[in-house]
Write a protein that holds these residues in place. Structure first.
Motif, PDB file in Angstrom:
ATOM      1  N   ILE A  44       2.846  26.749  18.695  1.00 22.94           N
ATOM      2  CA  ILE A  44       3.050  28.103  18.192  1.00 22.94           C
ATOM      3  C   ILE A  44       3.113  28.020  16.669  1.00 22.94           C
ATOM      4  N   GLN A  45       2.312  28.809  15.983  1.00 23.08           N
ATOM      5  CA  GLN A  45       2.333  28.885  14.529  1.00 23.08           C
ATOM      6  C   GLN A  45       2.656  30.312  14.107  1.00 23.08           C
ATOM      7  N   ILE A  46       3.590  30.459  13.178  1.00 23.99           N
ATOM      8  CA  ILE A  46       3.964  31.756  12.617  1.00 23.99           C
ATOM      9  C   ILE A  46       3.718  31.699  11.122  1.00 23.99           C
ATOM     10  N   ASP A  56       4.854  28.966   6.446  1.00 24.72           N
ATOM     11  CA  ASP A  56       4.418  28.626   7.798  1.00 24.72           C
ATOM     12  C   ASP A  56       5.586  28.059   8.589  1.00 24.72           C
ATOM     13  N   VAL A  57       5.665  28.470   9.838  1.00 24.19           N
ATOM     14  CA  VAL A  57       6.665  27.962  10.782  1.00 24.19           C
ATOM     15  C   VAL A  57       5.930  27.576  12.052  1.00 24.19           C
ATOM     16  N   ARG A  98      10.305  25.148  13.176  1.00 18.84           N
ATOM     17  CA  ARG A  98      10.537  24.457  11.915  1.00 18.84           C
ATOM     18  C   ARG A  98       9.584  24.991  10.855  1.00 18.84           C
ATOM     19  N   SER A  99      10.088  25.138   9.637  1.00 16.88           N
ATOM     20  CA  SER A  99       9.197  25.450   8.521  1.00 16.88           C
ATOM     21  C   SER A  99       8.372  24.206   8.211  1.00 16.88           C
ATOM     22  N   VAL A 100       7.096  24.407   7.866  1.00 16.22           N
ATOM     23  CA  VAL A 100       6.202  23.282   7.585  1.00 16.22           C
ATOM     24  C   VAL A 100       5.375  23.576   6.340  1.00 16.22           C
ATOM     25  N   PRO A 105       7.546  18.736   7.948  1.00 17.51           N
ATOM     26  CA  PRO A 105       8.756  19.555   7.798  1.00 17.51           C
ATOM     27  C   PRO A 105       8.991  19.906   6.331  1.00 17.51           C
ATOM     28  N   TYR A 106       9.410  21.165   6.092  1.00 16.01           N
ATOM     29  CA  TYR A 106       9.460  21.635   4.715  1.00 16.01           C
ATOM     30  C   TYR A 106      10.872  21.880   4.200  1.00 16.01           C
TER      31      TYR A 106
END
Length: 220
Positions: A44-46, A56-57, A98-100, A105-106
């Protein structure tokens, strides 16, 4: 609610999907059930915006199942447009998001803001229930099927109906779905989070969600 799985890769690339085979028939059963396949490229990308840049998450954990009826199109080369019999229940654990940046990982602080905005303390999962699936056409030289879907999405305890185009590949006893939808955080009562209330950094209300979901037929 959680799933323990290790998934490699993050690309939503169609060439990562195998050439489909005819789906194994349900036999004497009235439906076929497929469960999430662990160890596959579920994703899943948000994606969203802010005053300091896009963000991006992602999560590599998608739980749930889909059940298809006996009239579900099993051969892309012979499929006919129309509504199909199907039921699906899906969930994504909020704390798996997770934020990327560049696939890595960001920002733990951004993650914490996101969990607060999603009310993760009391709503541990994002949930989706598929209510309608309509076959439109075959694509890519009859190697996949394209559907319009309607379902109920529950985020932070608020449920809304959303539409999403979905593409499906079949591989014997497995199904691979890809889809994309856009909506606003405020549709679910979520105020776009900011690092400092009243500060200069603002998060946009609009988000785009992309998914790739792999399921396989349960053992009989």
């Amino acid at each position: 609610e959680s799933i323990q799985e290790h998934i490699g890769g993050t690309e939503l690339a169609p060439n990562a999907l195998p050439v489909p085979a005819v789906l194994v028939a349900a036999g004497g059963n009235s439906s076929i059930r497929f469960n999430t396949t662990p160890g596959t490229n579920n994703l899943i990308q948000i994606q969203g915006t802010s005053t300091v840049g896009d963000w991006d998450v992602e999560s590599k954990i998608i739980g749930g199942y889909i059940e298809v009826g006996r009239q579900f199109p099993t051969d892309p080369g012979k499929a006919k447009p129309g509504k199909v019999e199907v039921l699906a229940e899906v969930f994504i654990p909020v704390h798996s998001l997770r934020s990327v940046r560049d696939g890595k990982p960001y920002s733990p602080s951004m993650d914490s803001l996101m969990y607060d905005a999603l009310v993760a303390a009391t709503h541990r999962s994002i949930k989706y229930s598929l209510t309608e699936l309509v076959l439109n056409e075959t694509t890519n030289g009859d190697t996949s099927l394209r559907f319009d879907s309607i379902g109920s999405l529950t985020v932070a305890g608020v449920t809304r109906e959303i539409g999403m185009p979905v593409e499906l590949w079949m591989d014997a006893n497995a199904l691979k779905f890809r889809g994309q939808a856009a909506f606003k955080m405020s549709d679910f009562g979520i105020e776009p989070p900011t690092p400092t209330p009243g500060g200069p950094v603002k998060t946009g209300d609009d988000v785009k969600v992309s998914m790739q979901w792999n399921v396989s037929r349960r053992a009989q």
